[in-house]
Scaffold this active site. Structure first.
Site, mmCIF file in Angstrom:
data_model
loop_
_atom_site.group_PDB
_atom_site.id
_atom_site.type_symbol
_atom_site.label_atom_id
_atom_site.label_comp_id
_atom_site.label_asym_id
_atom_site.label_seq_id
_atom_site.Cartn_x
_atom_site.Cartn_y
_atom_site.Cartn_z
ATOM 1 N N THR A 200 -8.091 10.953 0.459
ATOM 2 C CA THR A 200 -8.578 11.906 -0.531
ATOM 3 C C THR A 200 -7.573 12.161 -1.642
ATOM 4 O OG1 THR A 200 -7.867 13.601 0.990
ATOM 5 C CG2 THR A 200 -10.189 13.069 0.954
ATOM 6 N N THR B 35 3.166 -6.340 11.386
ATOM 7 C CA THR B 35 3.002 -6.166 9.957
ATOM 8 C C THR B 35 1.548 -6.377 9.614
ATOM 9 O OG1 THR B 35 3.765 -6.813 7.799
ATOM 10 C CG2 THR B 35 3.288 -8.585 9.312
ATOM 11 N N LYS C 268 4.100 -6.885 3.869
ATOM 12 C CA LYS C 268 3.865 -5.469 3.601
ATOM 13 C C LYS C 268 3.600 -4.782 4.941
ATOM 14 C CE LYS C 268 0.558 -3.365 2.929
ATOM 15 N NZ LYS C 268 0.205 -2.526 4.096
ATOM 16 N N ASN D 113 -0.164 10.850 5.892
ATOM 17 C CA ASN D 113 -1.379 10.445 6.583
ATOM 18 C C ASN D 113 -2.426 11.541 6.732
ATOM 19 O OD1 ASN D 113 -1.117 7.588 7.283
ATOM 20 N ND2 ASN D 113 0.799 8.316 8.181
ATOM 21 N N GLU E 25 6.016 4.558 7.242
ATOM 22 C CA GLU E 25 5.608 5.738 6.488
ATOM 23 C C GLU E 25 6.474 6.948 6.834
ATOM 24 O OE1 GLU E 25 0.965 4.590 5.569
ATOM 25 O OE2 GLU E 25 1.435 5.718 7.374
ATOM 26 N N THR F 280 0.866 -1.189 0.000
ATOM 27 C CA THR F 280 0.000 0.000 0.000
ATOM 28 C C THR F 280 0.900 1.237 0.000
ATOM 29 O OG1 THR F 280 -0.232 -0.230 2.397
ATOM 30 C CG2 THR F 280 -2.032 -1.048 1.041
#
Lengths: 383, 383
Positions: B383, B179, B168, B378, B257, B142
């Site tokens: 959107t 995870t 992932k 994040n 991230e 992702t």
């Protein structure tokens, strides 16, 4: 500005780090009935250790605070420095050092620059001005962007009593003393157990906020009451004190490091305080919710996730209700998502309203969004 | 690349959200002894609910995964969708639907686009290629910036067995299945309780990482063993599986991230696992430590704070040792601070070595720094 009678104070720069105000003293002409609550961090700062000793008998007459350096993790030398500061302040003000509550806030692990602090203590008396408390509110700031003050007046035997609260916050702020430092001064004469009253008010205010889930080693909330305005109704006092604590706690949350929005999480119809607190804090501290609110992104799945990650408090999914403001979020279609996004983008105070339907207990929590500003501010704090 | 015998797979784009790969299938020509562990979030996704049913008897033959949509908080319709996917895959591959483990990862609360998923399921058989597992590793991503693969070979009765792991991760990653998705395929024939072996390996790997303290509703780690390479030594297998799990867990942490650095927290000489886990996670999840490491700021007081905020595990301050790499941090003077800062700035893997001196238990945890990139990613995810 209105002040409680009999208090004088100052807030000045003494050059601990830069040219902003970094040193403050509050003095009451009369010894005060006093109470304080402190951080639960297992490594409290030296001033917290000394402050606990000095407030133990319930009497204080002065507070001395420096910002820019927390005097934490500084060992025996740190404690001895804190005692010496109280002694110097006591000498200047003509009171016992055990009537002085010391506080320090700022970087951890660096010895206090006693060469600039001790002369400032020796000069304390000459710097005092009647009232003047907003100057102290400014001197205790670290990464706060503004000073935080809240004031209430209640009827007293001699006419009117003033309760004046100040606080500083900004980062390293989580449960059990969320604000780092707060002082509440009053000329009300309070009957009853001041420590118990303060604890109740703190549990429903400062202990309901979180900026970043980190718990400072310096947190202190103290109330000093010199009684000069005469007796007050105990319930009126408690209620005014609670309002002040909530005002200041919300201000601390709103002014969290890098924050652009205040987040209010209301947990309703919960089983009890334990359940409300766990779920409220899980939402309040979720980086994914904090960033989504910052971005105005109605990613409500993250709210479900945050309720669900409290493993030991399973909530039936079907009866769980979640709202942004008064807009339901669960299963929102694209029209509703647009409205949710508008709500998030338009408002600087965001209400997350969570109805658990497991009982009738209600609690409110306050925090802030997570922005690039928080990261920037904390990536380069000491250097 | 080496693959375990008897597995075929594919990873393709079917247009769930954009043009990147979003759909994958793994198939073993022979039914596999299988085990899996799942998220502890109280609102698990529909695929987790269905997957638990299908793995209960310890046998699986296929895995079907989509990214870009997690099928979480989608109610009974979501569960029925997940069942239908397994049924279609079973039909295409000529196996029972109960031999299929389904997974979905991505946005929460949006119905799966069945109109694109069902045709892809019906075509599954014709898309399969022998081995080819790295294509699946790509399709399950992702916000991951790269695919995560780890492989070990061990001796087997027929020569050599291959254990091939993929994972992932990226965000919403905390304890108890750190995870989101990981699949480990092998042709080794494993004696003993595979579920127990997997649980042990996961507890020392995926359950020791945290990106952001949030716990996903989709986390799944599954191991499928078809035995085609013949019997292996159970201890050699366990040891290779653990290595793979740790490899993948570290890759997930490193690719968190927005992350710029991998943080390894080693808790040594602790009383037991409980104490090590609480203190390790407190350090790993502290936003103030994560940002300081990002900025290369040797603000070691924050490490002391994070150890101290574990209220129910008080550690004597004087015997507490903390190191960045092999550099002691407590009480560092300006020369030492410069070296600490160099260490933080020079390395992309940062070791935080904490010695509690309360016992002899040791544990290692992995996480990442907190950067503006995490916030950006994040704030605008859906959107």
């Amino acid at each position: 500005m209105d002040y409680p009678k009999g208090f004088s104070s100052f807030g000045i720069n003494i050059g601990i780090k830069d040219k902003t105000k970094d040193f403050g003293v509050i003095f009451s002409e009369k010894p005060c009935k006093a109470a304080a609550v402190f951080t639960r961090n297992n490594f409290p700062g030296a001033p917290v250790i000394v402050g606990k000793e000095h407030v133990r008998d319930g009497i204080l007459q002065a507070v001395v605070i420096n910002s820019k350096n927390s005097n934490v993790a500084t060992g025996d030398a740190g404690i001895s420095n804190s005692r010496q500061i109280c002694a110097e302040i006591g000498k200047s003000l003509g009171i016992s050092e055990t009537l002085v509550l010391p506080s320090s806030t700022g970087v951890i692990g660096v010895p206090l620059p006693m060469q600039v602090i001790l002369p400032a203590c020796a000069n304390a008396k000459s710097n005092l001005k009647p009232g003047n408390l907003e100057e102290v509110a400014e001197a205790i700031m670290t990464t706060d962007t503004r000073r935080k003050i809240s004031l209430r007046k209640i009827k007293s035997a001699n006419g009117e009593a003033v309760i004046f609260g100040m606080a500083k916050g900004a980062g390293m702020i989580e449960p059990n003393m969320a604000t780092m430092l707060s002082y509440i001064l009053t000329d009300a004469e309070v009957d009853g157990d001041l420590q118990k009253i303060l604890k109740q008010c703190v549990d429903a205010s400062f202990n309901c906020i979180s900026i970043d889930s980190d718990t400072s080693t310096s947190d202190t909330v103290a109330v000093l009451s010199n009684g000069l305005a005469g007796k007050v109704n105990a319930e009126e006092f408690r209620s005014a004190l609670l309002e002040i604590c909530i005002d200041l706690a919300k201000e601390v949350a709103r002014d969290g490091e890098g924050a652009s929005k205040l987040i209010e999480v209301r947990v309703r119809k919960s089983r009890d305080e334990i359940q409300a607190r766990k779920i409220g804090k899980s939402i309040l501290n979720s980086p994914l919710i904090k960033t989504a609110i910052y971005g105005g992104d109605p990613n409500w799945g993250r709210l479900v996730m945050a309720v669900g990650k409290v493993f030991d408090e399973p909530i039936p999914f079907d009866s769980l209700e979640i709202y942004f403001g008064d807009l339901p979020v669960k299963g929102a279609d694209s029209d509703k998502l647009k409205k949710l996004s508008e709500y998030l983008k338009k408002n600087s105070e965001i209400l997350v309203d969570v109805v658990l339907n497991t009982g009738n207990y209600e609690m409110v929590f306050w925090g802030c969004d997570l922005t690039e500003g928080y990261v920037k501010e904390n990536a380069y704090y000491t250097t």
